[in-house]
Design a protein around this motif. Structure first.
Motif, PDB file in Angstrom:
ATOM      1  N   VAL A   1     -11.483   0.837   3.877  1.00 20.46           N
ATOM      2  CA  VAL A   1     -11.355   1.606   2.634  1.00 20.46           C
ATOM      3  C   VAL A   1     -11.111   0.670   1.458  1.00 20.46           C
ATOM      4  CG1 VAL A   1      -9.957   3.302   1.400  1.00 20.46           C
ATOM      5  CG2 VAL A   1     -10.628   3.738   3.764  1.00 20.46           C
ATOM      6  N   ALA A   2     -10.220  -0.303   1.630  1.00 17.04           N
ATOM      7  CA  ALA A   2      -9.899  -1.241   0.551  1.00 17.04           C
ATOM      8  C   ALA A   2     -11.123  -2.047   0.125  1.00 17.04           C
ATOM      9  CB  ALA A   2      -8.773  -2.176   0.992  1.00 17.04           C
TER      10      ALA A   2
ATOM     11  N   GLN B   1      -5.210   2.544  12.291  1.00 15.09           N
ATOM     12  CA  GLN B   1      -4.961   2.803  10.871  1.00 15.09           C
ATOM     13  C   GLN B   1      -5.134   1.538  10.020  1.00 15.09           C
ATOM     14  OE1 GLN B   1      -4.456   5.920   9.708  1.00 15.09           O
ATOM     15  NE2 GLN B   1      -4.573   5.121   7.637  1.00 15.09           N
ATOM     16  N   ALA B   2      -4.654   0.392  10.480  1.00 12.49           N
ATOM     17  CA  ALA B   2      -4.776  -0.852   9.708  1.00 12.49           C
ATOM     18  C   ALA B   2      -6.245  -1.210   9.483  1.00 12.49           C
ATOM     19  CB  ALA B   2      -4.048  -1.982  10.418  1.00 12.49           C
TER      20      ALA B   2
ATOM     21  N   ARG C   1      -2.117   6.357   0.526  1.00 17.10           N
ATOM     22  CA  ARG C   1      -3.295   5.609   0.953  1.00 17.10           C
ATOM     23  C   ARG C   1      -3.353   5.451   2.472  1.00 17.10           C
ATOM     24  NH1 ARG C   1      -6.391   2.880  -2.647  1.00 17.10           N
ATOM     25  NH2 ARG C   1      -5.626   2.732  -4.761  1.00 17.10           N
ATOM     26  N   SER C   2      -2.207   5.451   3.119  1.00 19.54           N
ATOM     27  CA  SER C   2      -2.198   5.164   4.547  1.00 19.54           C
ATOM     28  C   SER C   2      -2.473   6.394   5.421  1.00 19.54           C
ATOM     29  CB  SER C   2      -0.871   4.529   4.957  1.00 19.54           C
ATOM     30  OG  SER C   2       0.165   5.464   4.810  1.00 19.54           O
TER      31      SER C   2
ATOM     32  N   GLN D   1       2.110   5.246   0.522  1.00 17.76           N
ATOM     33  CA  GLN D   1       2.058   6.189   1.642  1.00 17.76           C
ATOM     34  C   GLN D   1       0.793   7.029   1.594  1.00 17.76           C
ATOM     35  OE1 GLN D   1       3.847   6.270   4.246  1.00 17.76           O
ATOM     36  NE2 GLN D   1       3.302   8.209   5.150  1.00 17.76           N
TER      37      GLN D   1
ATOM     38  N   GLU E   1      -7.713   1.167   6.862  1.00 19.32           N
ATOM     39  CA  GLU E   1      -7.273   0.797   5.517  1.00 19.32           C
ATOM     40  C   GLU E   1      -8.034  -0.419   4.997  1.00 19.32           C
ATOM     41  OE1 GLU E   1      -3.025   0.510   5.732  1.00 19.32           O
ATOM     42  OE2 GLU E   1      -2.818   2.655   6.135  1.00 19.32           O
ATOM     43  N   THR E   2      -8.370  -1.362   5.874  1.00 17.77           N
ATOM     44  CA  THR E   2      -9.158  -2.529   5.474  1.00 17.77           C
ATOM     45  C   THR E   2     -10.545  -2.095   5.001  1.00 17.77           C
ATOM     46  OG1 THR E   2      -7.985  -3.971   7.012  1.00 17.77           O
ATOM     47  CG2 THR E   2     -10.160  -4.703   6.284  1.00 17.77           C
TER      48      THR E   2
ATOM     49  N   MET F   1       0.850  -1.178   0.000  1.00 19.82           N
ATOM     50  CA  MET F   1       0.000   0.000   0.000  1.00 19.82           C
ATOM     51  C   MET F   1       0.897   1.242   0.000  1.00 19.82           C
ATOM     52  SD  MET F   1      -3.342   0.701   2.296  1.00 19.82           S
ATOM     53  CE  MET F   1      -4.134  -0.652   1.492  1.00 19.82           C
TER      54      MET F   1
ATOM     55  N   ARG G   1     -12.873   8.082   1.267  1.00 20.52           N
ATOM     56  CA  ARG G   1     -11.894   9.065   1.709  1.00 20.52           C
ATOM     57  C   ARG G   1     -12.441  10.488   1.709  1.00 20.52           C
ATOM     58  NH1 ARG G   1      -7.059   6.778   2.355  1.00 20.52           N
ATOM     59  NH2 ARG G   1      -6.713   4.792   1.349  1.00 20.52           N
TER      60      ARG G   1
END
Length: 118
Positions: free
Chosen positions: A30-31, A23-24, A5-6, A3, A27-28, A1, A37
């Motif tokens: 969002v993915a 954060q993890a 995106r994070s 930067q 991101e899950t 991923m 976003r």
């Protein structure tokens, strides 16, 4: 991923005492497409560009198009910031459900304020 995106999602103005997602986990979501976003203000701006004349609010007072809602809420946001409020400030207001509610609510969000509706 990458930067970019994070770091692009999460609160812009942290509220003390609120527990936020890691954060993890963000991101899950969002993915998977569960979370987006952009902000609600961003979504209104985009919709107003795509379909400016389409009705956004229909009330006893009449119809407010997406273009009108976007323009009027931008003016409210600017006025609130000009009055000295700053992003992250809470704004307490008593509301009814009418077209002006949506103008004021989106104005608060676009200014980065936290609307506390009573």
């Amino acid at each position: 991923m990458t930067q970019a995106r994070s770091i692009a999602i999460g609160p812009r103005h942290w509220i003390e005492g609120v527990e936020y997602r890691q954060q993890a986990e963000i991101e899950t979501y969002v993915a998977r497409g569960d979370w987006h976003r952009d902000t609600l203000g961003d979504a209104l701006r985009r919709t107003a560009l795509e379909v400016p004349m389409k009705p956004a609010v229909i009330s006893d007072e009449g119809v407010l198009s997406f273009g009108d809602l976007d323009r009027r809420s931008e003016a409210v946001a600017a006025g609130l910031l000009d009055a000295g409020l700053r992003p992250g400030d809470r704004l307490l207001w008593q509301v009814g459900i009418n077209a002006e509610f949506f103008v004021a609510f989106y104005g608060c969000l676009k200014a980065g304020l936290v609307p506390v509706c009573t």
